[in-house]
Write an enzyme that holds these catalytic residues in place. Structure first.
Site, short mmCIF file in Angstrom:
data_model
loop_
_atom_site.label_atom_id
_atom_site.label_comp_id
_atom_site.label_asym_id
_atom_site.label_seq_id
_atom_site.Cartn_x
_atom_site.Cartn_y
_atom_site.Cartn_z
CG ASP A 1 -3.18 3.70 -3.14
OD1 ASP A 1 -4.21 3.08 -3.43
OD2 ASP A 1 -2.99 4.23 -2.04
CD GLU A 2 -5.40 -0.93 -1.26
OE1 GLU A 2 -5.25 -1.88 -0.48
OE2 GLU A 2 -6.15 0.03 -1.02
CG ASP B 1 -2.07 0.91 1.14
OD1 ASP B 1 -2.07 1.75 0.22
OD2 ASP B 1 -2.99 0.81 1.97
#
Length: 433
Positions: free
Chosen positions: A116-117, A22
DNA sequence: TCTGGGGTCCTAACGCAA
DNA sequence: TCTGTTGCGTTAGGACCC
């Protein structure tokens, strides 16, 4: 197909090592990278208008109580000195692609959850790179090297625990300052419950405000409470699916596999207006514009939609959705508008409309389209078929001209002889209820 | 001056066909 | 021929996630 079976055999092996990576305050971090003079200051990325919300806040802003999903207005009240940035989605996509390139340099088993993860199944990469924690540090090192951005990594025997572990690995903002983060946190096999049971029950995937209230009503506040709770009562209160799901998670069990290359199930576009709309023509203009945006993305992804949905949020936040399905997938704005126009006409706009959304579902790739001809409406169409119908672009007028009105009815009505005086749109028509 | 925009998944009601 | 059952697809709505 062969690749899929290899993946699933590999991933169902009893001992897996899953990473959840993350990025730390991703949108803000990307902005700080190109505006280094903002480092150390409270920075908020998100909608700047009167109706915007916070998409991301720097740790300095979080110290003032600013968090994602909070209205920008409230964020400004809490932290007036913060720098507010509008957000640059295209740029974040570009940076995200660089981050995912790093993930793929470690393993092909990468399942993105958002820009973003991602989950990484590194069970097969350990011979090359070392154990899970070693790989986690290597991922962090490579991301910094490639993008100058920081991330936190959770390491665990399954996805669910890896996700919780990455939260434990993250920096934490308090009023006094930002606590240093370990960057990598591992949940060791056979120690899952020690980690899991003290956590608040709201940290489980699938527990939002509504479910939390029900659980608290049952006296459940920690994951440990949930693990000991009677399953039959849980199912009675939460329903079969969610009841079993949460009970399994509370035992630390999660057999879901890392799924690379998941296809999107829907493509949508929605907008909240700066002031509420009551005028039909204006609403129609927005419908056309949003249909164009959705159609364009469908064509870009090389899919056609068999179900189109219209979403309306009223000024008082009441939400209504209307949808229609067609036998052949559509990919043009013209076709989407023709399908949604009658649904929009059936909606009372006089109460003021705050948001309009258009989405395409039941997405079908060109090579899947021919399978439509195996069933229902397809039989009838197939008899009249010529080569042009293999095109992914099907205009509603053309369907109507060639196959009659019934071809644009919901697929549920296809092949059925219906009373022509009955509702044009079948059982879903609000007028017919 | 509360409450975005992109999604996924689940459930219930309903109509129809086998 | 009629009726009840079962399964499936569609539609609408809700909860949740980042």
């Amino acid at each position: 197909m062969a690749r899929v079976s290899i993946v699933s055999i590999h991933q169902t092996a009893s001992l897996r090592t899953i990473l959840h990576v993350d990025m730390d305050m991703f949108y803000v971090a990307v902005e700080l990278r190109r505006n280094p003079q903002l480092r150390g200051r409270p920075v908020v990325v998100g909608g700047n208008g009167s109706r915007g919300v916070v998409a991301a806040a720097s740790y300095e802003a979080r110290r003032f109580g600013v968090f994602s999903a909070m209205s920008s207005a409230q964020a400004k009240r809490l932290c007036p000195q913060a720098v507010f940035l509008p957000g640059d989605h295209d740029h974040y996509c570009d940076v995200s692609a660089d981050v995912f390139e790093v993930f793929h340099s470690i393993t092909p088993l990468v399942e993105g959850l958002s820009l973003d993860e991602a989950f990484l199944d590194v069970s097969g990469a350990m011979r090359l790179f070392g154990d899970g924690v070693t790989i986690a540090h290597e991922v962090r090192r490579r991301i910094v090297q490639s993008t100058q951005l920081a991330c936190s990594v959770g390491v665990a025997p399954n996805k669910f625990l890896a996700k919780l572990a990455s939260i434990a690995a993250k920096p934490f903002a308090t009023r006094e300052g930002v606590l240093p983060s370990p960057g990598v946190f591992e949940v060791l096999p056979n120690h899952e419950l020690e980690f899991l049971h003290p956590l608040a029950v709201k940290s489980l995937w699938g527990v939002g405000p509504v479910t939390l209230e029900k659980l608290v009503g049952l006296g459940i506040t920690t994951v440990g409470d949930l693990a000991e709770f009677d399953l039959s009562v849980l199912v009675a209160v939460l329903g079969n699916s969610l009841g079993h799901h949460l009970h399994e998670l509370a035992q630390g069990n999660d057999t879901s596999v890392v799924e690379p290359d998941r296809d999107a199930k829907s493509i949508g576009h929605e907008e909240t207006f700066s002031s509420d709309i009551t005028d039909y023509q204006l609403a129609h203009d927005h419908l056309v514009r949003m249909s164009d945006a959705v159609a364009s993305r469908c064509r870009h992804n090389d899919v056609g939609a068999r179900t189109l949905s219209l979403k309306i949020k009223y000024a008082d936040f009441r939400l209504v959705t209307r949808s229609v399905s067609v036998a052949l997938p559509v990919t043009t704005a013209q076709a989407i508008v023709r399908l949604l126009e009658p649904l929009l006409r059936g909606i009372d706009l006089s109460a003021g409309v705050r948001l309009i959304g258009v989405s395409a579902r039941n997405l079908i790739e060109p090579d899947q389209q021919m399978s439509l001809f195996d069933t229902g409406m397809g039989d009838r169409l197939a008899r009249n078929l010529d080569a042009s119908w293999t095109s992914t672009t099907v205009a509603i007028d053309e369907i109507r001209d060639r196959f009659g009105e019934s071809a644009i009815k919901p697929a549920s009505a296809l092949g059925h002889e219906r009373d022509p005086s009955a509702s044009k749109w079948g059982p879903g028509d609000p007028e017919s209820k």
